[in-house]
Design a protein around this motif. Structure first.
Motif, PDB file in Angstrom:
ATOM      1  N   LYS A   1       0.859  -1.182   0.000  1.00 12.56           N
ATOM      2  CA  LYS A   1       0.000   0.000   0.000  1.00 12.56           C
ATOM      3  C   LYS A   1       0.897   1.234   0.000  1.00 12.56           C
ATOM      4  CE  LYS A   1      -3.169   2.276   3.094  1.00 12.56           C
ATOM      5  NZ  LYS A   1      -3.958   2.204   4.286  1.00 12.56           N
ATOM      6  N   LEU A   2       0.545   2.196  -0.846  1.00 15.38           N
ATOM      7  CA  LEU A   2       1.287   3.452  -0.891  1.00 15.38           C
ATOM      8  C   LEU A   2       0.287   4.582  -1.075  1.00 15.38           C
ATOM      9  CD1 LEU A   2       3.942   5.123  -1.135  1.00 15.38           C
ATOM     10  CD2 LEU A   2       3.784   4.726  -3.609  1.00 15.38           C
ATOM     11  N   ASP A   3       0.202   5.436  -0.093  1.00 19.25           N
ATOM     12  CA  ASP A   3      -0.651   6.606  -0.157  1.00 19.25           C
ATOM     13  C   ASP A   3       0.232   7.812   0.126  1.00 19.25           C
ATOM     14  OD1 ASP A   3      -2.923   4.918  -0.441  1.00 19.25           O
ATOM     15  OD2 ASP A   3      -2.945   4.643   1.725  1.00 19.25           O
ATOM     16  N   LEU A   4       0.155   8.803  -0.741  1.00 18.55           N
ATOM     17  CA  LEU A   4       0.961  10.006  -0.604  1.00 18.55           C
ATOM     18  C   LEU A   4       0.059  11.161  -0.196  1.00 18.55           C
ATOM     19  CD1 LEU A   4       2.992   9.460  -3.867  1.00 18.55           C
ATOM     20  CD2 LEU A   4       3.772   9.040  -1.539  1.00 18.55           C
ATOM     21  N   TYR A   5       0.475  11.928   0.807  1.00 19.69           N
ATOM     22  CA  TYR A   5      -0.320  13.019   1.345  1.00 19.69           C
ATOM     23  C   TYR A   5       0.339  14.346   1.041  1.00 19.69           C
ATOM     24  CZ  TYR A   5      -2.621   9.293   3.893  1.00 19.69           C
ATOM     25  OH  TYR A   5      -3.318   8.155   4.209  1.00 19.69           O
ATOM     26  N   GLY A   6      -0.473  15.327   0.740  1.00 16.59           N
ATOM     27  CA  GLY A   6       0.022  16.667   0.453  1.00 16.59           C
ATOM     28  C   GLY A   6      -1.145  17.594   0.194  1.00 16.59           C
ATOM     29  N   TYR A   7      -0.886  18.672  -0.540  1.00 13.38           N
ATOM     30  CA  TYR A   7      -1.910  19.668  -0.843  1.00 13.38           C
ATOM     31  C   TYR A   7      -2.110  19.750  -2.349  1.00 13.38           C
ATOM     32  CZ  TYR A   7      -1.601  21.010   4.010  1.00 13.38           C
ATOM     33  OH  TYR A   7      -1.633  20.980   5.377  1.00 13.38           O
ATOM     34  N   CYS A   8      -3.361  19.661  -2.777  1.00 13.86           N
ATOM     35  CA  CYS A   8      -3.691  19.729  -4.192  1.00 13.86           C
ATOM     36  C   CYS A   8      -3.486  21.169  -4.689  1.00 13.86           C
ATOM     37  CB  CYS A   8      -5.126  19.273  -4.433  1.00 13.86           C
ATOM     38  SG  CYS A   8      -6.402  20.402  -3.809  1.00 13.86           S
ATOM     39  N   PRO A   9      -3.452  21.375  -6.012  1.00 15.32           N
ATOM     40  CA  PRO A   9      -3.263  22.725  -6.554  1.00 15.32           C
ATOM     41  C   PRO A   9      -4.321  23.728  -6.069  1.00 15.32           C
ATOM     42  CG  PRO A   9      -2.963  21.103  -8.278  1.00 15.32           C
ATOM     43  CD  PRO A   9      -3.458  20.362  -7.066  1.00 15.32           C
ATOM     44  N   GLU A  10      -5.574  23.284  -5.948  1.00 19.48           N
ATOM     45  CA  GLU A  10      -6.633  24.195  -5.506  1.00 19.48           C
ATOM     46  C   GLU A  10      -6.402  24.659  -4.070  1.00 19.48           C
ATOM     47  OE1 GLU A  10      -7.301  21.159  -6.901  1.00 19.48           O
ATOM     48  OE2 GLU A  10      -7.981  21.827  -8.880  1.00 19.48           O
ATOM     49  N   CYS A  11      -6.023  23.754  -3.198  1.00 25.04           N
ATOM     50  CA  CYS A  11      -5.765  24.123  -1.797  1.00 25.04           C
ATOM     51  C   CYS A  11      -4.521  25.001  -1.687  1.00 25.04           C
ATOM     52  CB  CYS A  11      -5.641  22.882  -0.919  1.00 25.04           C
ATOM     53  SG  CYS A  11      -7.228  22.050  -0.637  1.00 25.04           S
TER      54      CYS A  11
END
Length: 154
Positions: free
Chosen positions: A134-144
């Motif tokens: 399992k690989l989930d990457l967290y961050g901020y999308c362009p809109e945010c």
């Protein structure tokens, strides 16, 4: 599978039949909602969508239906929400990883798997037989990111 509703219904019926499950209006409605959903959804989201469609169902029945569909591999249960709630998606029989926005909680599937070569290498080095990852990457999308002020505060 956003195409022909009759064809989609036949696919859902075949999937349920192949699993030895009865075709019920609740199972059919949940499969249809999940197949048409672009995002993984919580049980509460699915319940609200059923209510919008005027499907008479209670939340506990939604959970039982989801459990049956997950157990029969017609849906996938994901644990990538930041509040600990399970998310569900239609099982399209493709291996997926996700980008998760910390700001708006949008979830975007990633095409391809960057861990395939690494998994094979680890198997060779450790003599493990790797059955999944399992690989989930967290961050901020362009809109945010666009909403953020220059000082880093909203």
């Amino acid at each position: 599978m956003a195409g022909d509703p009759v064809k989609n219904r036949q696919v859902y019926e075949e999937d349920l039949n192949n699993c030895g499950l009865k075709k019920t209006k609740h199972r059919m409605a949940v499969l249809d909602i999940m197949d048409k959903s672009e995002q993984p959804r919580t049980a509460e989201d699915i319940f609200a969508a059923l209510q919008t469609r005027r499907v008479s169902i209670n939340l506990s029945t939604v959970y039982r239906t989801l459990d049956v569909l997950v157990a029969n591999r017609l849906l996938n249960r994901l644990s990538i929400s930041q509040d600990g709630r399970a998310l569900y998606e239609y099982n399209r029989r493709v291996h997926r990883h996700y980008l998760v926005c910390i700001g708006c909680h949008k979830i975007v599937p990633i095409d391809g798997c960057p861990l395939e070569d690494y998994s094979r290498k680890l198997e060779a080095e450790t003599d493990y037989v790797i059955s999944g990852h399992k690989l989930d990457l967290y961050g901020y999308c362009p809109e945010c990111r666009a909403k953020e002020s220059p000082c880093g505060h909203d």
